[in-house]
Scaffold this motif. Structure first.
Motif, PDB file in Angstrom:
ATOM      1  N   ILE A 190      18.985 -87.969  15.286  1.00 45.70           N
ATOM      2  CA  ILE A 190      19.535 -87.533  16.575  1.00 45.70           C
ATOM      3  C   ILE A 190      21.063 -87.468  16.494  1.00 45.70           C
ATOM      4  CG2 ILE A 190      19.852 -88.173  19.000  1.00 45.70           C
ATOM      5  CD1 ILE A 190      17.029 -89.346  18.949  1.00 45.70           C
ATOM      6  N   LEU A 191      21.646 -88.432  15.817  1.00 47.08           N
ATOM      7  CA  LEU A 191      23.104 -88.461  15.737  1.00 47.08           C
ATOM      8  C   LEU A 191      23.636 -87.379  14.813  1.00 47.08           C
ATOM      9  CD1 LEU A 191      23.943 -92.278  15.617  1.00 47.08           C
ATOM     10  CD2 LEU A 191      23.881 -90.729  17.569  1.00 47.08           C
TER      11      LEU A 191
ATOM     12  N   ILE B 141       8.661 -78.698   8.750  1.00 45.94           N
ATOM     13  CA  ILE B 141       9.938 -79.225   8.269  1.00 45.94           C
ATOM     14  C   ILE B 141       9.997 -79.168   6.745  1.00 45.94           C
ATOM     15  CG2 ILE B 141      11.334 -81.324   8.079  1.00 45.94           C
ATOM     16  CD1 ILE B 141       9.231 -80.847  11.148  1.00 45.94           C
ATOM     17  N   GLY B 148      15.817 -75.001   1.622  1.00 46.99           N
ATOM     18  CA  GLY B 148      17.179 -75.525   1.637  1.00 46.99           C
ATOM     19  C   GLY B 148      17.807 -75.589   3.005  1.00 46.99           C
ATOM     20  N   GLU B 149      16.974 -75.417   4.041  1.00 53.43           N
ATOM     21  CA  GLU B 149      17.519 -75.417   5.384  1.00 53.43           C
ATOM     22  C   GLU B 149      17.750 -76.845   5.878  1.00 53.43           C
ATOM     23  OE1 GLU B 149      14.990 -73.112   7.902  1.00 53.43           O
ATOM     24  OE2 GLU B 149      16.370 -73.139   9.606  1.00 53.43           O
ATOM     25  N   VAL B 150      16.952 -77.747   5.347  1.00 50.29           N
ATOM     26  CA  VAL B 150      16.991 -79.139   5.796  1.00 50.29           C
ATOM     27  C   VAL B 150      17.340 -80.044   4.627  1.00 50.29           C
ATOM     28  CG1 VAL B 150      15.483 -81.031   6.527  1.00 50.29           C
ATOM     29  CG2 VAL B 150      15.432 -78.850   7.758  1.00 50.29           C
ATOM     30  N   ARG B 151      18.067 -81.106   4.909  1.00 53.25           N
ATOM     31  CA  ARG B 151      18.458 -82.051   3.863  1.00 53.25           C
ATOM     32  C   ARG B 151      17.217 -82.579   3.142  1.00 53.25           C
ATOM     33  NH1 ARG B 151      21.652 -84.763   7.800  1.00 53.25           N
ATOM     34  NH2 ARG B 151      20.229 -86.524   7.582  1.00 53.25           N
ATOM     35  N   ASP B 153      16.637 -85.391   1.843  1.00 50.55           N
ATOM     36  CA  ASP B 153      16.265 -86.796   2.068  1.00 50.55           C
ATOM     37  C   ASP B 153      15.599 -87.022   3.418  1.00 50.55           C
ATOM     38  OD1 ASP B 153      18.734 -86.208   3.388  1.00 50.55           O
ATOM     39  OD2 ASP B 153      18.955 -88.359   3.750  1.00 50.55           O
ATOM     40  N   VAL B 154      15.399 -85.938   4.167  1.00 48.43           N
ATOM     41  CA  VAL B 154      14.828 -86.071   5.512  1.00 48.43           C
ATOM     42  C   VAL B 154      13.333 -86.350   5.438  1.00 48.43           C
ATOM     43  CG1 VAL B 154      14.210 -84.724   7.543  1.00 48.43           C
ATOM     44  CG2 VAL B 154      16.568 -84.742   6.735  1.00 48.43           C
ATOM     45  N   ASP B 155      12.902 -87.277   6.267  1.00 47.51           N
ATOM     46  CA  ASP B 155      11.478 -87.630   6.359  1.00 47.51           C
ATOM     47  C   ASP B 155      10.793 -86.656   7.317  1.00 47.51           C
ATOM     48  OD1 ASP B 155       8.996 -88.691   6.960  1.00 47.51           O
ATOM     49  OD2 ASP B 155       9.685 -90.766   6.924  1.00 47.51           O
ATOM     50  N   LEU B 158       8.528 -88.093   9.964  1.00 48.18           N
ATOM     51  CA  LEU B 158       9.265 -88.762  11.044  1.00 48.18           C
ATOM     52  C   LEU B 158       9.821 -87.740  12.031  1.00 48.18           C
ATOM     53  CD1 LEU B 158      10.552 -91.091  12.501  1.00 48.18           C
ATOM     54  CD2 LEU B 158      12.324 -91.200  10.745  1.00 48.18           C
ATOM     55  N   VAL B 159      10.335 -86.659  11.515  1.00 47.01           N
ATOM     56  CA  VAL B 159      10.844 -85.612  12.406  1.00 47.01           C
ATOM     57  C   VAL B 159       9.700 -85.056  13.249  1.00 47.01           C
ATOM     58  CG1 VAL B 159      11.908 -83.344  12.526  1.00 47.01           C
ATOM     59  CG2 VAL B 159      12.756 -85.028  10.887  1.00 47.01           C
ATOM     60  N   ASP B 161       7.157 -86.644  14.110  1.00 50.57           N
ATOM     61  CA  ASP B 161       6.863 -87.701  15.069  1.00 50.57           C
ATOM     62  C   ASP B 161       7.791 -87.603  16.280  1.00 50.57           C
ATOM     63  OD1 ASP B 161       5.763 -89.922  16.213  1.00 50.57           O
ATOM     64  OD2 ASP B 161       6.623 -91.371  14.814  1.00 50.57           O
ATOM     65  N   ILE B 190      18.053 -82.559  17.281  1.00 49.27           N
ATOM     66  CA  ILE B 190      17.407 -83.028  16.060  1.00 49.27           C
ATOM     67  C   ILE B 190      17.943 -82.268  14.854  1.00 49.27           C
ATOM     68  CG2 ILE B 190      15.216 -83.144  14.812  1.00 49.27           C
ATOM     69  CD1 ILE B 190      13.827 -83.673  17.483  1.00 49.27           C
ATOM     70  N   LEU B 191      18.152 -80.985  15.037  1.00 48.79           N
ATOM     71  CA  LEU B 191      18.619 -80.187  13.911  1.00 48.79           C
ATOM     72  C   LEU B 191      20.085 -80.456  13.591  1.00 48.79           C
ATOM     73  CD1 LEU B 191      16.997 -76.685  14.521  1.00 48.79           C
ATOM     74  CD2 LEU B 191      16.195 -78.575  13.104  1.00 48.79           C
ATOM     75  N   GLN B 192      20.910 -80.447  14.629  1.00 54.67           N
ATOM     76  CA  GLN B 192      22.348 -80.503  14.403  1.00 54.67           C
ATOM     77  C   GLN B 192      22.977 -81.837  14.724  1.00 54.67           C
ATOM     78  OE1 GLN B 192      24.163 -77.296  16.563  1.00 54.67           O
ATOM     79  NE2 GLN B 192      22.650 -75.793  15.879  1.00 54.67           N
ATOM     80  N   GLY B 193      22.234 -82.720  15.402  1.00 54.74           N
ATOM     81  CA  GLY B 193      22.827 -83.985  15.793  1.00 54.74           C
ATOM     82  C   GLY B 193      23.706 -83.824  17.005  1.00 54.74           C
TER      83      GLY B 193
END
Lengths: 199, 199
Positions: A190-191, B141, B148-151, B153-155, B158-159, B161, B190-193
């Motif tokens: 979120i951050l 996700i 390559g759109e999302v980091r 290391d992202v779970d 969890l996203v 969820d 969620i995407l950009q913080g």
DNA sequence: ACCTCATCGATACGGAACGTTTCGTTAAAT
DNA sequence: ATTTAACGAAACGTTCCGTATCGATGAGGT
């Protein structure tokens, strides 16, 4: 509003026996803790409180209203303020999960949400309560905005809603244990978001 | 003698009248739609289906099991894949909210969640279902990660969820209408913080 | 053609909880 | 001292629970 849904208290005759009301709320909490939501009936509460059913029905129009008052008596987890939003949010969720785990509050709240799915009064009371909590939690984000930590266009109440949703869903699906990593991850997403490239 | 495949009488007893089972599920859905969760009783379903109560109890051990089967018959909203995660997530939530609003699915799901708060079997079934859906949604996700759109290391689960939690909570608190802005905001956060400065 | 047997709808059962009513009793307010 | 209303207890008719029992139905096997 902190008052139960109705409060259509009759004429001048104010609540003559507040001790009885307390005994009923105590009993309701005890029944909820010992027998769970499925065992939570007005009759069980009356038995436990050595009270008559009509006495309960006089003051609480429904099981939902009683549940709500029981919940309102519980302590609340208040929002921390360390000057660092991530620390605050993680701390808040950690405390909240711990609170739900180690006190009756979690099960009471679950019951309240369940009841709200079939009782309009409970639904309204819950909506009201939840809206209030979103504002309260939103202040955490507002403070971070004030100190320039958060973008000024961010909807603090919406962020609070996302945080609360995460917590509620974990409560409702029995996922309160060992979720520290999930909490940290969710807060971090979120951050900071999850995108790899920033515009 | 040409013998058909041996589907012979099994342990659970060959379901001799699948039409009856369908009638019961149809009736259960109708009762749920017309009388809501509070009016959803085995007796009401039996009456509506012109079936005997024992017939229902023979196949569904509890109200929760019947509810779950009713829910399983509903159409599901599937996850879009446009090549743009934000579009996919917003589209998914828009479709989901619309689906919950305009079909019985929303109310059935609400009932199922409520039932899971007092029935262990329903809780287990729901947990199972929800975990599966998190994986399914998580693929959205994962695909974004792959391109390559999302980091990396992202779970993803969890996203998923977090997205599901947002939707569930809105369903449970009767906030399915006019939430387009909230959906877009939540997805964007969620995407950009929400942070103003990036490390 | 007969027989067997699992499932069918229907009905009845005891138990629990619902929400209400009735009835003395108790205790605060006047 | 009198009034008055909330109190507890008990009983009410109702609904739903989950189970038991019944005769009828109809498909499969012999």
């Amino acid at each position: 509003m902190a008052q139960p849904a109705d409060t259509a208290r009759k004429s001048i005759g104010a609540r003559r026996n507040p001790a009885s009301a307390d005994a009923i709320l105590d009993a309701a909490e005890a029944v909820l803790v010992e027998a769970g939501y499925s065992g939570f009936s007005i009759e069980a509460v009356a038995r436990r409180a050595r009270a008559g059913k009509p006495t309960i029905y006089r003051w609480w129009p429904s099981k939902a209203a009683l549940l709500f008052d029981v919940y309102q008596r519980q302590k609340r987890v208040d929002t921390p303020d360390t000057g660092n939003l991530e620390k605050d949010l993680v701390g808040f969720l950690d405390s909240l999960f711990e609170h739900w785990r180690s006190t009756p509050s979690g099960n009471i709240f679950r019951s309240l949400i369940a009841e709200a799915q079939s009782d309009d009064g409970a639904a309204a009371a819950l909506a009201d309560y939840a809206a209030g909590r979103r504002v309260t939690t939103g202040r955490m984000i507002e403070r971070a905005k004030a100190r320039g930590e958060v973008r000024s266009d961010v909807d603090a109440v919406l962020v609070a809603d996302m945080v609360a949703s995460f917590a509620w869903t974990h409560l409702l699906t029995n996922r309160l244990n060992g979720e520290e990593a999930a909490i940290r991850g969710a807060v971090r997403y979120i951050l900071q978001g999850i995108l790899d490239h920033r515009a």
